[in-house]
Write a protein that holds these residues in place. Structure first.
Motif, PDB file in Angstrom:
ATOM      1  N   GLU A 203      -9.993  -8.636  -9.418  1.00 12.06           N
ATOM      2  CA  GLU A 203      -8.709  -8.497  -8.730  1.00 12.06           C
ATOM      3  C   GLU A 203      -7.848  -7.405  -9.354  1.00 12.06           C
ATOM      4  N   TYR A 204      -6.923  -6.897  -8.549  1.00 11.19           N
ATOM      5  CA  TYR A 204      -5.983  -5.886  -9.024  1.00 11.19           C
ATOM      6  C   TYR A 204      -5.118  -6.469 -10.134  1.00 11.19           C
ATOM      7  N   THR A 205      -4.925  -5.718 -11.168  1.00  6.69           N
ATOM      8  CA  THR A 205      -4.095  -6.169 -12.282  1.00  6.69           C
ATOM      9  C   THR A 205      -2.669  -6.430 -11.828  1.00  6.69           C
ATOM     10  N   ASP A 206      -2.161  -5.575 -10.913  1.00  2.72           N
ATOM     11  CA  ASP A 206      -0.777  -5.724 -10.472  1.00  2.72           C
ATOM     12  C   ASP A 206      -0.644  -6.456  -9.135  1.00  2.72           C
ATOM     13  N   ARG A 207      -1.748  -7.058  -8.645  1.00  3.04           N
ATOM     14  CA  ARG A 207      -1.673  -7.909  -7.459  1.00  3.04           C
ATOM     15  C   ARG A 207      -2.801  -8.942  -7.531  1.00  3.04           C
TER      16      ARG A 207
ATOM     17  N   GLY B 245      -4.003   3.810  -4.299  1.00  2.87           N
ATOM     18  CA  GLY B 245      -2.554   3.767  -4.132  1.00  2.87           C
ATOM     19  C   GLY B 245      -2.093   2.596  -3.282  1.00  2.87           C
ATOM     20  N   PRO B 246      -2.645   2.415  -2.075  1.00  4.29           N
ATOM     21  CA  PRO B 246      -2.265   1.267  -1.228  1.00  4.29           C
ATOM     22  C   PRO B 246      -3.005  -0.025  -1.584  1.00  4.29           C
ATOM     23  N   ARG B 247      -3.713  -0.014  -2.695  1.00  6.50           N
ATOM     24  CA  ARG B 247      -4.527  -1.147  -3.148  1.00  6.50           C
ATOM     25  C   ARG B 247      -5.616  -1.491  -2.142  1.00  6.50           C
ATOM     26  N   GLY B 248      -6.217  -0.459  -1.592  1.00  9.67           N
ATOM     27  CA  GLY B 248      -7.298  -0.657  -0.642  1.00  9.67           C
ATOM     28  C   GLY B 248      -8.667  -0.418  -1.241  1.00  9.67           C
TER      29      GLY B 248
END
Length: 575
Positions: free
Chosen positions: A337-341, A328-331
């Motif tokens: 890499e994160y698709t949305d970051r 959830g917090p992209r941790g």
């Protein structure tokens, strides 16, 4: 002659004793449970109708007619009236004190918007003294039905909350426990401002201070950065801690939970459990993981070794390591890499060298290691560390030590079979699939989701055991939503039709075993509990509906009718 009379007297006395025994009431079991639909979770997943119990242990199972014949004069008969009995449900990963404290502070689990969160804070401010800390837990920005007007990196900003709490520091933990949200007053006390972090990108070791485009802190802190404010929150009193524990135990009983794996605690918690046991207030069987955040605590326990309770009430023989964050917090720590970051891979929240060190010491001193890993990189790194430690102890069978990975949510396809090959237990919380899957695809993309997200069947087919839970207070401690998610793979509103990646759903037998006999295996106690078999503990959960046969959506409407531990009915609905 004297010998003749002596023999005659002895024979007469024996005859009288036999007569008296024949005339005395039959002792029989302490309790019999009859007229039920009993799912045993034994090796054959067999079913029956009735169970007999004496001294807290199962002495017989069979038909209602067979078990009724065993009743003695003082036997208590409990008529289940067609209700469904299973082995007592075992919560395999949650946080007991967190469940209790949620009842003593702001519970934000069901907040649906940021404005609603602000309203709850405003209400708390009205009841508080100026300067008093306001704490809570449970907010999750991805579960809100509408997004705030102002967001930074996917999170809300503190301005609205700070406006209603100018004189009270506020510290609210994310539902996952891997982020926090503080108001301006709390950040002022912590010395967190634009000037104090202007030389930073926002990154701190093992975490991040979320900043706006001007470099101002937004009030959101992820992973280990949360301690910048969290360390200022006043310490709990023992009196309040005991009240929280009492409330948590009652909550477990109401939800049908008879055993509980506490995922990372310190000595004060263990001492509190022992006091509760001695005062006959514990009620639920506890399996405690020592927190890996206190190295000195681990050293003390290495020296004295595991505490295995012969009463099976408070056992300490495992160690919890927190190795990455939450999705959830992209941790969560990812290989890509994160698709949305873009350019963000999550966080390694514990040096991997520590996993090596703890694993080797655990093997040497008889402890199990339970490592938190959500992202695919964290899972791979831990599997590598476990494997390396096993090679240093070639005389130890890796499958005997039952090392675990807690969550194991997102795996790379190349690592899935390693769970079965090494005997690594996947301690998963199926309800996370229901809660997270609708937005997890934004974090990972469809390819990674399909390859390794919540892949229960792939893990089972590798030979691994999956043990189930809720991660409460991240989710409510009720096991039925997790049971539902295991078999339906839908949100708790029943979406989508057919479920997410339905080929990975569990059968109902598999789901039941993940909460009972396999969960007992996860704490080395499968010979004592986890199935309804003669010679095992009389720990049972009774439901008002048959969760093994009813339509999927009705599972969520099912209620616990009774919770029985060691043969004693400790909760009964309506009483």
């Amino acid at each position: 002659m004297n010998n003749f009379f002596k023999r005659l007297f002895a024979v007469s006395a024996l005859a009288v004793l036999i007569f008296l025994q024949a005339c005395s009431p039959k002792e029989g079991p302490d309790t019999i449970f009859i007229n039920g639909m009993v799912y045993t979770a034994d090796q054959d997943n067999s079913t029956t109708q009735a169970v007999a119990v004496k001294d807290g242990m199962i002495t017989a199972i069979g038909t209602t007619e067979e078990i009724s014949k065993l009743a003695g004069k003082n036997t208590k008969t409990v008529d289940l009236s067609g209700k469904t009995m299973t082995p007592g449900f075992i919560e395999s990963h949650a946080h007991l004190m967190g469940i209790g404290y949620n009842k003593l502070e702001l519970d934000l689990m069901y907040v649906k918007t940021y404005d609603e969160l602000v309203e709850k804070v405003a209400e708390a401010v009205e009841k508080a003294e100026p300067g008093q800390w306001i704490t809570g837990r449970g907010w999750h920005q991805d579960k809100w039905i509408e997004k705030p007007e102002v967001m930074e990196k996917g999170f809300q900003t503190h301005d609205k909350m700070s406006a209603v709490s100018p004189d009270n520091p506020v510290y609210l933990r994310h539902a996952s426990g891997h982020a926090s949200f503080a108001n301006a007053k709390a950040m002022e006390l912590a010395g967190v401002n634009r000037l104090s972090i202007e030389s930073l990108s926002g990154e701190v070791e093992g975490g991040e201070i979320i900043k706006d485009k001007l470099g101002n802190p937004t009030g959101v802190f992820t992973e280990r950065a949360s301690s910048l404010v969290g360390k200022l929150v006043p310490q709990e009193t023992e009196e309040r801690a005991e009240r929280a524990l009492e409330m948590a135990i009652q909550e477990l009983l109401e939800k049908g939970i008879t055993s509980f794996h506490d995922a990372g605690s310190g000595q004060a918690f263990i001492d509190r459990l022992v006091r509760f046991k001695e005062a006959d207030k514990l009620k639920v069987r506890m399996y405690v993981m020592l927190t890996g955040r206190q190295p000195e605590l681990l050293e003390e326990w290495y020296e004295k070794g595991p505490m295995i309770d012969p009463d099976h009430m408070v056992t300490v023989r495992s160690i919890k390591l927190n190795c990455d964050g939450a999705l959830g917090p992209r941790g969560a720590w990812l290989l890509e890499e994160y698709t949305d970051r873009p350019d963000h891979f999550g966080h390694e929240t514990l040096p991997m060298e520590t996993v090596n060190e703890v694993s080797e010491k655990a093997l040497a001193h008889g402890f199990q290691v339970c490592s938190h890993a959500i992202g695919d990189r964290a899972n791979r790194e831990i599997l590598d560390r476990y494997e390396a430690s096993f090679k240093k102890y070639p005389n130890i069978n890796s499958k005997d030590v039952r090392f675990r990975i807690e969550h194991a949510q997102h795996l790379n396809g190349n690592d899935i079979t390693r769970f079965g090959e090494m005997g690594i237990i996947a301690a998963m919380q199926a309800v996370h699939m229901s809660s997270d899957r609708p937005w997890a695809i934004d974090r990972l993309g469809i390819e990674r989701i399909e390859e390794g997200a919540y892949v229960w069947q792939k893990l089972l087919q590798s030979g691994a055991k999956i043990i189930n839970g809720t991660d409460a207070p991240v989710e409510p401690v009720d096991p039925l939503p997790s049971f539902f998610a295991s078999v339906a793979r839908k949100t708790l509103k029943g979406m989508p039709e057919g479920g997410f990646e339905p080929d990975q759903s569990m059968s109902r037998d598999e789901a039941l075993r993940s909460f009972t006999i396999d969960a007992a295996f996860g704490e080395f106690d499968e010979d004592f509990k986890g199935s309804i078999e003669v010679g095992k503990a009389a720990d049972f959960t009774v439901f008002d509906k048959n969760i093994m046969t009813i339509p999927e959506m009705e599972i969520l409407d099912t209620k616990v009718a009774m919770t029985i531990v060691a043969g004693d009915i400790l909760y009964e609905s309506g009483e």
